[in-house]
Scaffold this motif. Structure first.
Motif, short mmCIF file in Angstrom:
data_model
loop_
_atom_site.label_atom_id
_atom_site.label_comp_id
_atom_site.label_asym_id
_atom_site.label_seq_id
_atom_site.Cartn_x
_atom_site.Cartn_y
_atom_site.Cartn_z
N LEU A 158 0.85 -1.21 0.00
CA LEU A 158 0.00 0.00 0.00
C LEU A 158 0.87 1.25 0.00
N ASN A 159 1.93 1.17 0.81
CA ASN A 159 2.86 2.29 0.92
C ASN A 159 3.50 2.57 -0.45
N LEU A 160 3.91 1.50 -1.13
CA LEU A 160 4.55 1.63 -2.44
C LEU A 160 3.59 2.31 -3.41
N ALA A 161 2.35 1.80 -3.45
CA ALA A 161 1.39 2.34 -4.41
C ALA A 161 1.06 3.78 -4.07
N HIS A 162 1.05 4.08 -2.76
CA HIS A 162 0.68 5.41 -2.32
C HIS A 162 1.75 6.42 -2.67
N CYS A 163 3.01 6.07 -2.37
CA CYS A 163 4.09 7.07 -2.54
C CYS A 163 4.71 7.04 -3.92
N HIS A 164 4.66 5.88 -4.60
CA HIS A 164 5.39 5.79 -5.86
C HIS A 164 4.48 5.40 -7.02
N GLY A 165 3.18 5.74 -6.87
CA GLY A 165 2.24 5.37 -7.92
C GLY A 165 2.66 5.86 -9.29
N ALA A 166 3.34 7.00 -9.33
CA ALA A 166 3.68 7.60 -10.63
C ALA A 166 4.66 6.74 -11.41
N VAL A 167 5.43 5.88 -10.73
CA VAL A 167 6.43 5.11 -11.49
C VAL A 167 6.02 3.65 -11.63
N LEU A 168 4.80 3.29 -11.21
CA LEU A 168 4.41 1.89 -11.27
C LEU A 168 4.08 1.42 -12.69
N GLY A 169 3.50 2.32 -13.50
CA GLY A 169 3.21 1.93 -14.88
C GLY A 169 2.39 0.66 -14.94
N THR A 170 2.86 -0.28 -15.78
CA THR A 170 2.09 -1.50 -16.00
C THR A 170 2.03 -2.38 -14.76
N SER A 171 2.91 -2.16 -13.78
CA SER A 171 2.88 -3.05 -12.61
C SER A 171 1.73 -2.72 -11.67
N TRP A 172 0.93 -1.72 -12.01
CA TRP A 172 -0.31 -1.51 -11.24
C TRP A 172 -1.14 -2.80 -11.25
N GLN A 173 -1.06 -3.53 -12.39
CA GLN A 173 -1.80 -4.79 -12.48
C GLN A 173 -1.45 -5.70 -11.31
N LEU A 174 -0.11 -5.90 -11.10
CA LEU A 174 0.36 -6.80 -10.04
C LEU A 174 -0.16 -6.32 -8.69
N VAL A 175 0.05 -5.01 -8.46
CA VAL A 175 -0.25 -4.46 -7.14
C VAL A 175 -1.74 -4.59 -6.84
N LEU A 176 -2.56 -4.17 -7.82
CA LEU A 176 -4.00 -4.15 -7.55
C LEU A 176 -4.57 -5.56 -7.47
N ALA A 177 -4.05 -6.47 -8.30
CA ALA A 177 -4.55 -7.85 -8.24
C ALA A 177 -4.29 -8.41 -6.85
N THR A 178 -3.08 -8.17 -6.33
CA THR A 178 -2.75 -8.68 -4.99
C THR A 178 -3.66 -8.06 -3.94
N LEU A 179 -3.83 -6.74 -4.03
CA LEU A 179 -4.68 -6.07 -3.04
C LEU A 179 -6.11 -6.60 -3.10
N GLN A 180 -6.58 -6.85 -4.32
CA GLN A 180 -7.96 -7.34 -4.45
C GLN A 180 -8.11 -8.68 -3.73
N HIS A 181 -7.11 -9.56 -3.89
CA HIS A 181 -7.20 -10.86 -3.23
C HIS A 181 -7.13 -10.71 -1.71
N LEU A 182 -6.26 -9.81 -1.25
CA LEU A 182 -6.13 -9.63 0.20
C LEU A 182 -7.43 -9.07 0.79
N VAL A 183 -7.99 -8.10 0.08
CA VAL A 183 -9.23 -7.48 0.55
C VAL A 183 -10.32 -8.55 0.64
N TRP A 184 -10.32 -9.44 -0.34
CA TRP A 184 -11.31 -10.50 -0.37
C TRP A 184 -11.12 -11.46 0.82
#
Length: 883
Positions: free
Chosen positions: A648-674
């Motif tokens: 969460l910290n990574l996505a929050h502070c460094h969202g601008a450089v994540l590019g295509t890896s948003w897929q990885l981050v959000l997929a993981t978060l979605q599973h955790l939230v579930w």
């Protein structure tokens, strides 16, 4: 008689000259004579008085060169008769420190005298002599510095140096420098067990003492060696070969190979010598790297070799301490990278260092450290509790009066290694490199080497990232200011401006190449070591440090646009957040691509062990995996939650450089939230769901307090999307849409609870980016309209909820210029999806649509203007369908 004539002499001088001291100096030979004769009597009392008198004369600087020579000869005689040894040393020190009258032969004689007194039968004398020698050596070099300071404005004509290496006439050097040169050359001779040229009369010498003196000179007076080519020559021609020669027993030696069978016995590594050599090497690399590029390449390769598993434990420990000294100097690491890794046909030194640390850490997990812990065959190190049986089942728990305290440790496949508190972050405080008094190799406590290696990795990451981020920041500000200056109308001659800009971009290209090479050289080894440690860590603080390192590396790779390495670090954090062996396709495909990455040290391939995930972590949550077929439950540990927070910290502070890896981050978060059972509420924020979902989700109180925090951070994460630039925002929305499509696929054909993570987050992202809604409206609403047509009622209900909320928010948002001021295009754009809803036949969706129309008419009917036809069209569509 001599004394009386001396007194008369002094009286007449005092009468005649106003400047007594200068006159006394001219005649000092006669004045000193009686005292020398007094020392000649060898009567202890008289000798002591005379020596005291001589010291007085010297401290008033009334001793001429000739007199000083006589004094030293007299001291020599006393030394040979071993009289008044401590007083002699004191006198020598006064003689040499007050001024520079003693030099050349007399100086060398005085130094030999101190050396000879270092090897007497008396301990006190020996120690005092050793201290005196150290001081005298320092004095000799301080004179050079002072001399250079005096002559710094006069430029010498450099004299061509003959290629004769054994030249004893150093005619080009000034007097003090010449003395220092002769002294240093002889120290090398002595350490090499050769006869000295200048220090005539030496009887014995130890290598350890010699190496200590060499080290202190190199460490304290680097400028002397860097400014005088004669001294640089000594470094290259004498010191480096000497060090390499003395290292050889350590290179050839292998533990456990029988030396008796082989014809030539291998000399065993000797701790005192080896440790001092490593100290010398540390200084050579730190101070003279620029002079000794090739030599340092050899030294660094040796250091890497000393980490091998077949070397003695103590050798590996001092080697890892030496490497730590390098790891805290990012600028130095950068020059390694430039001088070796970026040159063709050169050893990839920087990469080797990192990879060697990685495989060193790995080897510590694979082989139980033999040798110093042979007393405890069970490698637990936890025999402190009385009942050994229970302690062995849970290594690392010491029974402390009922309450067990868990020691911070790494644990991997049954190998338990304690984490010791070895140094403060960012400083390489060595323990075994400082043991100058030990002859036998010390026993290294379990976990020491691992802890130092762990700190090496952390300091390395911290150093490199801070350095490169800093330079990147500078480069960015510079390029901004230069573009601003060039875009000004030409008031000045423009050529120079353009020139500076091109220089600038040239410079930046060079630096960028170095940064990229540094990251490319080290990321594989770092990631392998860090993910192994993350897996083995049982200590929250250690886990935090590892995650921080992975996060900063991911952010740095992102800033440099190095996609493969960025995704690799992010994948590692994602995998750490999810339960072991969790089936998440996005992650597994990335990992498969990585595991084929080659990993080599000094050209030899190294087998990487993969994390095992049998960690003994406290389970803090049990939930359902997000999958098509209902499976059993999965467990989340406190470490998973810690990784999730990092993500969460990574996505929050460094969202601008994540590019295509948003897929990885959000997929993981979605599973955790579930798994944690968070469900969307008003405005798309996720709240802990009610326990109605069934008994499958079990949360401990520890997580219950964490959940509101996590859901809060999740919301803040999407709120902060308003600060992303347009490109990054599109990456984020694309990732959310593709997640949502997956969720829709999973929810087809069953009325099970779908995952609404993506839809809820699309709503949140849309709501905070109203100020630039034009750029994301079409992909956003287009996708939500698809969701509204989904057969699963819960899914479509949320799709419609999200869409209508966005439309209402869009109409009430105070756009610039406001909607009422004739922004026809924008208003039609916002209302269009409302009309599109008419094409959907599900009655629940149409009810939502009409509720929305009603609310719009109530709040904004008077300002709809050009939007009326659309609204009326929606009502008309109702009549046609439902009759």
């Amino acid at each position: 008689q001599a004394a009386e004539s001396g007194i008369i002499k002094v009286k007449t001088i005092a009468a005649r000259n106003s400047d007594i001291l200068a006159a006394l100096k001219e005649n000092s030979s006669e004045v000193v004579q009686p005292f020398l004769m007094g020392c000649g009597t060898k009567e202890p009392k008289i000798t002591q008085l005379c020596l005291a008198a001589i010291q007085r004369l010297m401290s008033h600087e009334v001793v001429s060169e000739a007199a000083a020579g006589n004094i030293i000869n007299m001291l020599w005689q006393l030394m040979e008769n071993s009289l008044e040894e401590l007083k002699l040393l004191q006198t020598v020190l006064v003689l040499l420190t007050t001024n520079t009258v003693v030099h050349d032969e007399a100086l060398s004689k005085a130094i030999v005298l101190c050396f000879r007194l270092h090897f007497t039968k008396d301990n006190i004398t020996n120690n005092t002599a050793a201290a005196t020698v150290r001081q005298v050596v320092t004095v000799v070099f301080e004179r050079v510095v002072a001399e250079d300071e005096r002559y710094k404005d006069t430029v010498d004509q450099p004299v061509a140096v003959q290629g004769n290496s054994n030249r004893r006439s150093v005619s080009t050097l000034k007097p003090c420098a010449k003395d220092a040169y002769m002294l240093f050359q002889d120290l090398c001779q002595l350490v090499n067990a050769d006869a000295p040229y200048w220090l005539v009369g030496m009887t014995e010498m130890t290598r350890t003492f010699g190496l200590e003196l060499l080290e202190s000179v190199l460490n304290d007076f680097p400028q002397v060696f860097l400014q005088h080519q004669e001294f640089s020559f000594l470094l290259k021609e004498r010191v480096c070969p000497l060090v390499i020669k003395l290292f050889s027993p350590n290179i050839k030696f292998r533990q456990g190979s029988s030396t008796s069978a082989s014809p030539a016995p291998v000399e065993k590594p000797y701790f005192p010598i080896c440790m001092r050599l490593l100290r010398v090497v540390s200084v050579l690399i730190k101070q003279f790297y620029s002079l000794l590029v090739t030599e340092c390449e050899i030294f660094l390769s040796l250091l890497v070799k000393f980490l091998d598993a077949d070397k003695p434990q103590w050798l590996r420990a001092v080697a890892v301490e030496s490497i730590h000294r390098l790891c805290v100097q990012p600028q130095l690491l950068r020059s390694f990278c430039q001088s070796y890794d970026m040159k063709q046909h050169s050893t990839k030194v920087f990469r080797d260092i990192v990879n060697a640390l990685g495989s060193f850490i790995q080897s510590l997990f694979l082989v139980p450290s033999t040798g110093n812990t042979s007393a405890t065959p069970n490698q637990t190190g936890s025999n402190a509790s009385g009942s050994t049986g229970s302690a062995q089942t849970n290594p690392g728990v010491l029974g402390m009066g009922g309450g067990a305290t868990v020691l911070p440790a790494f644990e991997y496949r049954g190998t338990w290694i304690p984490i010791l508190n070895v140094t403060v972050q960012g400083s390489a405080k060595a323990t075994y490199l400082e043991m100058l008094d030990k002859v036998e190799p010390p026993t290294i406590p379990e976990g020491y080497a691992m802890s130092v290696a762990f700190h090496c990795l952390l300091d390395l990451v911290r150093g490199i990232t801070t350095m490169i981020e800093g330079e990147l920041g500078e480069a960015e500000t510079v390029s901004q200011t230069t573009t601003e200056t060039t875009s000004l109308p030409a008031q000045s001659p423009e050529q120079q401006d353009l020139q500076s800009v091109s220089d600038q971009s040239e410079k930046e290209l060079v630096s960028r190449a170095v940064w990229e090479e540094m990251v490319n050289a080290c990321w594989c080894g770092l990631l392998a070591a860090l993910s192994l440690l993350l897996d083995a860590s049982t200590d929250e603080a250690a886990t935090e440090n590892i995650l921080k390192a992975e996060l900063t590396m991911a952010a740095l790779c992102g800033r440099l646009g190095l996609v493969t390495s960025r995704d690799a670090f992010i994948t590692a954090i994602c995998k750490g957040s999810l339960p072991p062996h969790y089936a998440l396709t996005v992650l597994n495909s990335t990992t498969a691509a990585l595991s084929s990455k080659s990993y080599s040290i000094q050209g030899q391939n190294v087998q990487m062990i993969s994390p095992s995930s049998e960690s003994h972590q406290q389970v803090v949550a049990v939930g359902q995996p997000l999958a098509l077929q209902p499976q059993g439950t999965v467990m989340l540990t406190s470490k998973n939650i810690q990784c999730m927070r990092t993500l969460l910290n990574l996505a929050h502070c460094h969202g601008a450089v994540l590019g295509t890896s948003w897929q990885l981050v959000l997929a993981t978060l979605q599973h955790l939230v579930w798994i944690l059972g968070l469900k969307p509420g008003v405005g798309g924020a996720l709240k802990p769901g009610r326990a109605v979902e069934g008994p499958s989700t079990v949360l401990t109180t520890a997580v219950m307090t964490d959940l509101p925090v996590i859901s809060n951070i999740l919301s803040r994460l999407f709120e902060s999307s308003q600060y992303l630039d347009d490109v990054s925002l599109h990456h984020l929305i694309n990732a959310l849409c593709s997640l949502s499509l997956e969720a829709m696929d999973m929810a087809y054909g069953n009325n099970k609870e779908p995952s609404l993570f993506a839809v809820a987050k699309l709503l949140e992202t849309g709501l905070v980016n109203m100020h630039r809604i034009e750029i994301l409206w079409r992909p956003l609403t287009g996708h939500l309209l698809e969701v509204c047509q989904h057969p699963n009622s819960r899914m479509r209900e949320w799709g419609a909820e999200a869409l209508t909320s966005l439309i209402k928010a869009g109409l009430t948002f105070s756009h610039d210029p406001p909607l009422s001021q004739n922004q026809v295009k924008l208003q039609l754009l916002l209302l269009n999806p409302l009309k599109e809803l008419s094409n959907i036949s599900h009655p629940d969706i149409r009810i939502k649509q009409l509720e929305c129309v009603l609310q719009i008419l109530q709040s904004q009917g008077d300002s709809l203007g050009p939007g009326w036809p659309l609204v009326l069209g929606v009502m008309g569509a109702i009549r046609n369908d439902q009759g």
